[in-house]
Design a protein around this motif. Structure first.
Motif, PDB file in Angstrom:
ATOM      1  N   UNK A   1       0.931  -1.105   0.068  1.00 45.90           N
ATOM      2  CA  UNK A   1       0.018  -0.096   0.006  1.00 45.90           C
ATOM      3  C   UNK A   1       0.853   1.320  -0.092  1.00 45.90           C
ATOM      4  N   UNK A   2       2.036   1.279   0.669  1.00 51.69           N
ATOM      5  CA  UNK A   2       2.845   2.580   0.943  1.00 51.69           C
ATOM      6  C   UNK A   2       3.479   2.786  -0.437  1.00 51.69           C
ATOM      7  N   UNK A   3       4.153   1.536  -1.032  1.00 56.01           N
ATOM      8  CA  UNK A   3       4.826   1.755  -2.213  1.00 56.01           C
ATOM      9  C   UNK A   3       3.755   2.316  -3.290  1.00 56.01           C
ATOM     10  N   UNK A   4       2.624   1.892  -3.530  1.00 61.23           N
ATOM     11  CA  UNK A   4       1.739   1.895  -4.290  1.00 61.23           C
ATOM     12  C   UNK A   4       1.263   3.621  -4.223  1.00 61.23           C
ATOM     13  N   UNK A   5       0.914   3.973  -3.163  1.00 61.11           N
ATOM     14  CA  UNK A   5       0.467   5.322  -2.864  1.00 61.11           C
ATOM     15  C   UNK A   5       1.660   6.401  -3.210  1.00 61.11           C
ATOM     16  N   UNK A   6       2.912   5.952  -3.022  1.00 65.47           N
ATOM     17  CA  UNK A   6       3.950   6.915  -3.295  1.00 65.47           C
ATOM     18  C   UNK A   6       3.720   6.925  -4.754  1.00 65.47           C
ATOM     19  N   UNK A   7       3.467   5.984  -5.626  1.00 65.35           N
ATOM     20  CA  UNK A   7       3.883   6.022  -6.954  1.00 65.35           C
ATOM     21  C   UNK A   7       2.705   6.412  -7.599  1.00 65.35           C
ATOM     22  N   UNK A   8       1.217   6.592  -7.233  1.00 60.20           N
ATOM     23  CA  UNK A   8       0.421   7.283  -7.758  1.00 60.20           C
ATOM     24  C   UNK A   8       0.433   8.865  -7.551  1.00 60.20           C
ATOM     25  N   UNK A   9       1.231   9.008  -6.505  1.00 57.02           N
ATOM     26  CA  UNK A   9       1.240  10.576  -6.012  1.00 57.02           C
ATOM     27  C   UNK A   9       2.117  11.322  -6.881  1.00 57.02           C
ATOM     28  N   UNK A  10       2.811  10.616  -7.858  1.00 58.46           N
ATOM     29  CA  UNK A  10       3.848  11.321  -8.765  1.00 58.46           C
ATOM     30  C   UNK A  10       3.541  11.196 -10.046  1.00 58.46           C
ATOM     31  N   UNK A  11       3.586  12.083 -11.121  1.00 60.47           N
ATOM     32  CA  UNK A  11       3.044  11.945 -12.430  1.00 60.47           C
ATOM     33  C   UNK A  11       4.064  11.175 -13.294  1.00 60.47           C
ATOM     34  N   UNK A  12       3.530  10.563 -14.156  1.00 61.18           N
ATOM     35  CA  UNK A  12       4.050   9.456 -15.058  1.00 61.18           C
ATOM     36  C   UNK A  12       5.520   9.852 -15.260  1.00 61.18           C
ATOM     37  N   UNK A  13       5.563  11.086 -16.070  1.00 62.09           N
ATOM     38  CA  UNK A  13       6.864  11.373 -16.517  1.00 62.09           C
ATOM     39  C   UNK A  13       8.077  11.761 -15.730  1.00 62.09           C
TER      40      UNK A  13
END
Lengths: 272, 319
Positions: B136-148
């Protein structure tokens, strides 16, 4: 309320406030001017330039602070537009029902069947890329999501006894919306506001990165990535600072939004 | 006619209707808004006669409705018009780019879909314990940053600092052999996988948790069924529809993510084509690309609808 605030939300709140303060106070805390060329190209960080310099020798810390100001300002205004349009139309659709509801809902379905980024690109291909246009396009595209949420929440509240009582009392539609429904729908909407704000930050950063957002020499986080992207190939990480800024801001606002949503156990609206 | 076929026909015609309105919206959006195509081709110094000639040639003097149907008629016959800036036929320059984009999206989907479902199940199995919290932590961090930005971080470390993979896909040739192609797109595929994995995993976890908390699962547990039997007989059939929905939604999301990722990695696909021509204000190309992206997006959502109808007996036999 302050005493019972959980650790995660407190940290989130602290960073959110910090970022907003930095955005407001940018001209006073930034060490150099936003377009001022002060050093060599891509200097490493030093006592003079804390984060180093960018692709044409401007101070990167200054660019980041001013960039945050632009990004946060645009995201805030766009969120405001999105919320006023979306929630007023959503409440109206829920309260009036009938053909008004049908027309609005089907129109929103239509807009939402095109990915927002693609829609924005289509619109920006014929419109001049200026800040008011960007804010309006982003705000209106995003208001579709707010519309769905506020319509769903308002439809739940609209059938409750106190609303019924207000209607029987002979109150007008404006009273029902603003005095009966709005106070009860506020919590899920405020939590959603945090998520929409983050989405706006990501949206404007993406547009600027594609060269269709904020135009140089003004700074914003997406633009800083675009300007310094060539450095990546030479092993210069200047383009990565905005990643840290956006991620910390997004996670902080998310933590605050989660806390607000958890405090309101009843009347939860959908999220997403 | 059986109710399933009627329901499916209904959905498909609804999707086509939606696509029709989307095409109206895309066309109208570029017509109503201010701006003169002829002026932007010839530039500010064009003589009024030249402008008038070009307008007549391009049919810009015709009423909008007539122009819309001329455009739509062309699109239906595979004629997407000609580009304003290069003068080339859009359909033929789009063809190979569309293939490249689908190639990229295909590999990203092939890796991320099974992985997301597996991780989703893992998170449910170890709910509220460390594997779940870590995911959950890793996914939350990765959806908080734009793809580019994820793309640049990955490019910086894997591509440039450690030189493990090609930092850009600029050397991509569609006619190269499959391994050379895969080597070129390794980084973009990795980034796309990271981006949609996070979304897909979170949604899969929520969908499966939702099923696992239903009353019939508790009943099955109280009946004394084995865990395997519960999952196979009760949980699995009920979670197909939500999981397929999640997968389709995220593949639709992939369509948008691909636009930005292609620009980052200089990959010759549809996304780059679209973005290039938005800044050149080449309206016909933008319209055509917008329509193709919207069609793929609507199509994937339609597939999700159809699968959930086919897997759900309550929808298959409506009362």
């Amino acid at each position: 309320m302050i005493k019972t605030i959980p650790m995660a939300a407190a940290v989130g709140l602290f960073f959110t406030i910090l970022y907003f303060l930095m955005a407001i106070l940018a001209p006073w805390i930034a060490p150099y001017g936003v377009a001022e060329v002060v050093g060599d190209v891509w200097e490493p960080s030093s006592a003079d330039y804390w984060l180093g310099t960018d692709n044409i020798g401007r101070d990167l810390l200054t660019r980041m602070i001013y960039g945050g100001r632009t990004t946060i300002f645009i995201a805030t205004v766009a969120t405001f537009i999105s919320f006023t349009t979306g929630s007023i139309l959503g409440f109206l659709a829920a309260v009036m029902g009938g053909w008004v509801d049908q027309v609005l809902s089907r129109f929103v379905d239509l807009i939402m069947s095109i990915p927002p980024l693609i829609f924005a690109l289509v619109v920006l291909s014929v419109m001049p890329v200026t800040v008011p246009v960007l804010v309006l396009v982003m705000g209106f595209l995003d208001s579709t999501r707010v519309f769905r949420l506020s319509r769903a929440v308002a439809a739940d509240i609209n059938v409750m006894d106190f609303v019924e009582a207000a209607k029987l009392r002979g109150e007008g539609r404006g009273w029902v919306i603003f005095r009966e429904i709005l106070p009860n729908a506020l919590s899920p909407l405020v939590a959603e506001m945090g998520l929409r704000f983050i989405f706006m930050v990501l949206f404007i950063s993406t547009l600027s990165f594609l060269g269709l957002g904020i135009q140089p020499p003004a700074a914003d986080w997406g633009g800083i990535v675009k300007e310094n992207a060539d450095g990546i190939n030479y092993g210069i990480g200047a383009a990565l600072y905005p990643a840290i800024a956006i991620a910390t801001l997004a996670i902080s606002v998310n933590l605050v939004a989660d806390w607000i949503l958890n405090r309101t156990t009843s009347l939860k609206g959908g999220r997403g | 006619m059986s109710p399933v076929i009627r329901l499916l026909a209904q959905r498909i015609s609804l999707g086509l209707l939606l696509l029709f309105f989307v095409s109206v919206l895309i066309f109208a959006g570029t017509i109503i808004l201010p701006g003169d195509v002829a002026q932007s081709i010839l530039g500010q110094s064009a003589t009024p006669e030249a402008l008038a000639n070009l307008r007549r040639e391009m049919g810009l003097n015709d009423p909008p409705v007539q122009r819309y149907f001329a455009w739509l008629g062309g699109v239906l016959q595979g004629d997407l018009g000609t580009s304003l800036t290069s003068g080339r036929d859009i359909a033929s320059s789009m063809g190979s780019r569309l293939q490249n984009t689908l190639f990229l999206a295909f590999w990203a989907a092939l890796i991320s879909v099974p992985l997301a479902i597996f991780l989703g199940l893992l998170a449910v199995r170890y709910r509220d314990r460390w594997p779940d919290k870590l995911i959950s932590g890793v996914t939350l961090a990765s959806i908080s940053v734009p793809e580019f930005l994820i793309a640049y971080v990955v490019m910086f470390f894997l591509g440039v600092k450690f030189r493990l993979l090609n930092p850009t896909a600029i050397g991509f040739r569609p006619d190269a052999d499959i391994f050379a192609k895969l080597e070129m797109i390794a980084l973009p595929v990795l980034v796309l996988t990271l981006v949609i994995l996070a979304h897909m995993m979170r949604m899969t976890r929520a969908a499966i948790l939702n099923v696992m908390q239903s009353a019939y699962i508790e009943t099955a547990e109280l009946k004394g069924l084995t865990m395997f039997k519960i999952i196979w007989r009760h949980a699995f059939p009920n979670s197909i529809a939500p999981v397929v929905n999640v997968v389709m939604l995220n593949l639709a999301y992939l369509v948008v993510g691909v636009v930005v990722i292609e620009v980052v990695f200089v990959y010759p696909g549809m996304g780059q084509y679209l973005v290039d021509h938005v800044s050149k204000r080449d309206v016909p190309v933008v319209q055509a690309c917008g329509l193709v992206f919207a069609a793929v997006y609507i199509g994937l959502n339609l597939v999700a609808d159809i699968v959930s109808i086919l897997t759900n007996p309550r929808l298959r036999h409506p009362k």
